[in-house]
Design a protein around this motif. Sequence first.
Motif, PDB file in Angstrom:
ATOM      1  N   ARG A   1       7.910  15.208 101.955  1.00 38.07           N
ATOM      2  CA  ARG A   1       6.909  15.199 101.049  1.00 38.07           C
ATOM      3  C   ARG A   1       7.348  15.978  99.948  1.00 38.07           C
ATOM      4  N   ILE A   2       8.481  17.105  99.658  1.00 34.90           N
ATOM      5  CA  ILE A   2       8.696  17.657  98.642  1.00 34.90           C
ATOM      6  C   ILE A   2       9.571  16.739  97.687  1.00 34.90           C
ATOM      7  N   GLY A   3      10.453  15.800  98.349  1.00 33.42           N
ATOM      8  CA  GLY A   3      11.063  14.736  97.857  1.00 33.42           C
ATOM      9  C   GLY A   3      10.328  13.820  97.217  1.00 33.42           C
ATOM     10  N   LEU A   4       9.233  13.386  97.584  1.00 33.06           N
ATOM     11  CA  LEU A   4       8.142  12.521  97.112  1.00 33.06           C
ATOM     12  C   LEU A   4       7.469  13.133  95.887  1.00 33.06           C
ATOM     13  N   HIS A   5       7.075  14.276  96.158  1.00 31.55           N
ATOM     14  CA  HIS A   5       6.426  15.143  94.943  1.00 31.55           C
ATOM     15  C   HIS A   5       7.512  15.196  93.721  1.00 31.55           C
ATOM     16  N   LEU A   6       8.801  15.547  94.176  1.00 28.22           N
ATOM     17  CA  LEU A   6       9.611  15.569  93.035  1.00 28.22           C
ATOM     18  C   LEU A   6       9.733  14.164  92.067  1.00 28.22           C
ATOM     19  N   LYS A   7       9.954  13.062  93.036  1.00 27.53           N
ATOM     20  CA  LYS A   7      10.137  11.805  92.241  1.00 27.53           C
ATOM     21  C   LYS A   7       8.744  11.369  91.533  1.00 27.53           C
ATOM     22  N   ARG A   8       7.849  11.741  91.849  1.00 27.81           N
ATOM     23  CA  ARG A   8       6.509  11.606  91.200  1.00 27.81           C
ATOM     24  C   ARG A   8       6.256  12.424  89.844  1.00 27.81           C
ATOM     25  N   THR A   9       6.646  13.851  89.958  1.00 27.02           N
ATOM     26  CA  THR A   9       6.783  14.800  89.041  1.00 27.02           C
ATOM     27  C   THR A   9       7.830  13.962  87.951  1.00 27.02           C
ATOM     28  N   ALA A  10       8.981  13.673  88.317  1.00 21.45           N
ATOM     29  CA  ALA A  10      10.097  13.209  87.543  1.00 21.45           C
ATOM     30  C   ALA A  10       9.654  11.824  86.745  1.00 21.45           C
ATOM     31  N   SER A  11       8.676  10.971  87.362  1.00 22.18           N
ATOM     32  CA  SER A  11       8.278   9.896  87.065  1.00 22.18           C
ATOM     33  C   SER A  11       7.355  10.009  85.914  1.00 22.18           C
ATOM     34  N   GLU A  12       6.289  10.922  86.236  1.00 25.54           N
ATOM     35  CA  GLU A  12       5.324  11.546  85.358  1.00 25.54           C
ATOM     36  C   GLU A  12       5.905  12.217  84.006  1.00 25.54           C
ATOM     37  N   VAL A  13       6.950  12.846  84.216  1.00 26.57           N
ATOM     38  CA  VAL A  13       7.793  13.445  82.986  1.00 26.57           C
ATOM     39  C   VAL A  13       8.385  12.363  82.053  1.00 26.57           C
ATOM     40  N   GLN A  14       9.090  11.270  82.877  1.00 27.37           N
ATOM     41  CA  GLN A  14       9.617  10.171  82.248  1.00 27.37           C
ATOM     42  C   GLN A  14       8.492   9.697  81.382  1.00 27.37           C
ATOM     43  N   GLN A  15       7.174   9.124  81.934  1.00 23.83           N
ATOM     44  CA  GLN A  15       6.091   8.531  81.364  1.00 23.83           C
ATOM     45  C   GLN A  15       5.672   9.348  80.116  1.00 23.83           C
ATOM     46  N   LEU A  16       5.428  10.573  80.132  1.00 20.21           N
ATOM     47  CA  LEU A  16       5.267  11.337  79.093  1.00 20.21           C
ATOM     48  C   LEU A  16       6.161  11.180  77.821  1.00 20.21           C
ATOM     49  N   GLN A  17       7.326  11.417  78.253  1.00 17.07           N
ATOM     50  CA  GLN A  17       8.312  11.356  77.325  1.00 17.07           C
ATOM     51  C   GLN A  17       8.262  10.046  76.683  1.00 17.07           C
ATOM     52  N   GLN A  18       8.209   8.935  77.317  1.00 11.15           N
ATOM     53  CA  GLN A  18       7.943   7.768  76.696  1.00 11.15           C
ATOM     54  C   GLN A  18       6.877   7.664  75.690  1.00 11.15           C
ATOM     55  N   ALA A  19       5.638   8.199  76.125  1.00  9.66           N
ATOM     56  CA  ALA A  19       4.355   8.055  75.369  1.00  9.66           C
ATOM     57  C   ALA A  19       4.720   8.909  74.104  1.00  9.66           C
ATOM     58  N   VAL A  20       5.097  10.149  74.191  1.00 13.20           N
ATOM     59  CA  VAL A  20       5.726  10.989  73.110  1.00 13.20           C
ATOM     60  C   VAL A  20       6.625  10.293  72.164  1.00 13.20           C
ATOM     61  N   ALA A  21       7.717   9.476  72.610  1.00 10.28           N
ATOM     62  CA  ALA A  21       8.408   8.746  71.542  1.00 10.28           C
ATOM     63  C   ALA A  21       7.755   7.484  70.884  1.00 10.28           C
ATOM     64  N   ALA A  22       6.972   6.737  71.761  1.00  5.79           N
ATOM     65  CA  ALA A  22       6.080   5.994  71.162  1.00  5.79           C
ATOM     66  C   ALA A  22       5.111   6.464  70.118  1.00  5.79           C
ATOM     67  N   GLN A  23       4.479   7.512  70.424  1.00  8.02           N
ATOM     68  CA  GLN A  23       3.601   8.211  69.253  1.00  8.02           C
ATOM     69  C   GLN A  23       4.228   8.584  68.042  1.00  8.02           C
ATOM     70  N   GLU A  24       5.495   9.233  68.364  1.00 11.25           N
ATOM     71  CA  GLU A  24       6.257   9.501  67.113  1.00 11.25           C
ATOM     72  C   GLU A  24       6.757   8.410  66.202  1.00 11.25           C
ATOM     73  N   SER A  25       7.203   7.258  66.977  1.00 10.41           N
ATOM     74  CA  SER A  25       7.279   5.955  66.429  1.00 10.41           C
ATOM     75  C   SER A  25       6.350   5.451  65.456  1.00 10.41           C
ATOM     76  N   ARG A  26       5.061   5.481  66.041  1.00 11.21           N
ATOM     77  CA  ARG A  26       3.933   5.053  65.203  1.00 11.21           C
ATOM     78  C   ARG A  26       3.596   5.898  64.051  1.00 11.21           C
ATOM     79  N   SER A  27       3.869   7.350  64.314  1.00 11.57           N
ATOM     80  CA  SER A  27       3.524   8.192  63.339  1.00 11.57           C
ATOM     81  C   SER A  27       4.545   7.831  62.054  1.00 11.57           C
ATOM     82  N   ARG A  28       5.929   7.764  62.348  1.00 14.61           N
ATOM     83  CA  ARG A  28       6.701   7.299  61.331  1.00 14.61           C
ATOM     84  C   ARG A  28       6.431   6.117  60.498  1.00 14.61           C
ATOM     85  N   GLN A  29       6.114   5.005  61.321  1.00 14.13           N
ATOM     86  CA  GLN A  29       5.815   3.801  60.828  1.00 14.13           C
ATOM     87  C   GLN A  29       4.492   3.911  59.862  1.00 14.13           C
TER      88      GLN A  29
END
Length: 101
Positions: free
Chosen positions: A40-68
């Motif tokens: 259960r803890i391993g699954l929680h860590l995987k979900r959290t890591a996945s969420e962090v990765q999605q948030l990082q991608q969303a931030v990068a996309a927003q920064e790209s749109r802002s630069r454009q």
Amino acid sequence: MRCTFLVALLTVAQAGGAPALAAASRGQDAAATTQADPQRIGLHLKRTASEVQQLQQAVAAQESRSRQAQERLREQDRALEQLRQQLQATHPAPPSGKDGS
């Protein structure tokens, strides 16, 4: 700021997240709780890591749109300045004297 939040999030996730914090607050041994359900803890860590990765991608996309958008504004500013210069070249400003001479 983002990095601080991510580090805090990962620290809590590595510590077992909310279940471990709740167990500690009830006076139970958090280590025993962690060892009792590692899947259960391993699954929680995987979900959290996945969420962090999605948030990082969303931030990068927003920064790209802002630069454009910033570059588009610069281009518009340059175009407006060229048009202003063309207008001044074809229609010079009237004399600044009040008597018209």
